[in-house]
Design a protein around this motif. Structure first.
Motif, PDB file in Angstrom:
ATOM      1  N   ALA A 179      -9.506  26.112  28.629  1.00 34.32           N
ATOM      2  CA  ALA A 179     -10.143  25.009  27.910  1.00 34.32           C
ATOM      3  C   ALA A 179     -11.619  24.912  28.269  1.00 34.32           C
ATOM      4  CB  ALA A 179      -9.434  23.694  28.215  1.00 34.32           C
ATOM      5  N   LYS A 231      -4.559  26.960  32.292  1.00 33.40           N
ATOM      6  CA  LYS A 231      -4.831  26.320  30.998  1.00 33.40           C
ATOM      7  C   LYS A 231      -6.162  25.568  31.032  1.00 33.40           C
ATOM      8  CE  LYS A 231      -0.353  25.953  28.880  1.00 33.40           C
ATOM      9  NZ  LYS A 231       0.365  25.200  27.884  1.00 33.40           N
ATOM     10  N   ALA A 248      -5.316  21.542  23.212  1.00 31.00           N
ATOM     11  CA  ALA A 248      -5.979  21.013  22.029  1.00 31.00           C
ATOM     12  C   ALA A 248      -7.094  20.078  22.455  1.00 31.00           C
ATOM     13  CB  ALA A 248      -4.972  20.272  21.157  1.00 31.00           C
ATOM     14  N   ARG A 249      -8.032  19.911  21.566  1.00 26.59           N
ATOM     15  CA  ARG A 249      -9.068  18.909  21.800  1.00 26.59           C
ATOM     16  C   ARG A 249      -9.023  17.964  20.625  1.00 26.59           C
ATOM     17  NH1 ARG A 249     -15.030  21.522  20.600  1.00 26.59           N
ATOM     18  NH2 ARG A 249     -14.485  21.995  18.462  1.00 26.59           N
ATOM     19  N   GLY A 250      -9.310  16.746  20.909  1.00 27.16           N
ATOM     20  CA  GLY A 250      -9.239  15.748  19.869  1.00 27.16           C
ATOM     21  C   GLY A 250     -10.537  14.981  19.782  1.00 27.16           C
ATOM     22  N   ARG A 260      -4.560  26.205  20.656  1.00 24.53           N
ATOM     23  CA  ARG A 260      -3.603  25.193  20.206  1.00 24.53           C
ATOM     24  C   ARG A 260      -2.178  25.743  20.254  1.00 24.53           C
ATOM     25  NH1 ARG A 260      -5.052  21.312  15.533  1.00 24.53           N
ATOM     26  NH2 ARG A 260      -6.653  21.157  17.090  1.00 24.53           N
ATOM     27  N   TRP A 319     -10.313  27.650  19.612  1.00 24.79           N
ATOM     28  CA  TRP A 319      -9.489  26.442  19.708  1.00 24.79           C
ATOM     29  C   TRP A 319      -8.187  26.594  18.931  1.00 24.79           C
ATOM     30  CZ3 TRP A 319      -9.759  23.136  23.363  1.00 24.79           C
ATOM     31  CH2 TRP A 319     -10.974  22.930  24.012  1.00 24.79           C
ATOM     32  N   ARG A 320      -8.221  27.298  17.799  1.00 25.92           N
ATOM     33  CA  ARG A 320      -6.979  27.532  17.053  1.00 25.92           C
ATOM     34  C   ARG A 320      -6.009  28.376  17.875  1.00 25.92           C
ATOM     35  NH1 ARG A 320     -10.634  27.678  12.828  1.00 25.92           N
ATOM     36  NH2 ARG A 320     -10.811  29.943  12.864  1.00 25.92           N
TER      37      ARG A 320
END
Length: 159
Positions: free
Chosen positions: A15, A11, A36-38, A31, A27-28
């Protein structure tokens, strides 16, 4: 979730590739795989340590064999507990693999006078180890699940 180290590494590699390309569609897709990235302010960090009932013979033994922070924390616990127990705490809980010694250690660990310092030494060692990596908690909670449930159900609780 993360099944094991190899799964987590896979994983992380996905990323890394996504960061390199910065393609929103990537990124979709990630997810859906739990990656995910924030953005924005970092969240608060809480350390939740288990309480009495989580102890077992030889806990912390492998960490003490390989990590200086864990080893020094257990040495501190030994210095405090030796006068009280008549022997080092680690001598009580680090017993090897002999079935008779394991059974004796399990019996000792049912005694609060041994369990509480053993669990506390473990909690302190883990917090110090995380601190060495720059991870510091905003809040620390130590207890069993009942304590946590009570905290969550208490209106206006700020614990």
């Amino acid at each position: 979730g993360f099944a094991d180290g190899a799964h987590l590494n896979a994983k992380l590699e996905k990323a890394r590739k996504a960061f390199g390309s910065d393609v929103p569609a990537m990124w979709r897709a990630l997810r859906a795989q739990g990656i995910a990235r924030g953005s924005g302010s970092p969240g608060r960090i809480a350390f939740l340590f288990t309480g009495q009932g989580s102890q077992y013979p030889n806990m912390m033994r492998s960490l003490c064999a390989t990590d200086d922070i864990a080893r020094s924390t257990c040495a501190e616990a030994d210095a405090v507990m030796t006068p009280i127990l008549g022997r080092p705490l680690t001598e009580v809980i680090f017993v090897g693999d002999d079935p008779q010694a394991l059974a004796e250690a399990e019996e000792h660990l049912r005694q609060t006078a041994i369990t509480q310092p053993a669990v506390l030494a473990t909690d302190i060692a883990l917090a110090r180890m995380l601190g060495a990596y720059g991870i510091a908690p905003d809040i620390v909670f130590q207890g069993d699940g009942r304590d946590l449930e009570e905290t969550q159900q208490s209106p206006g609780s700020d614990r």
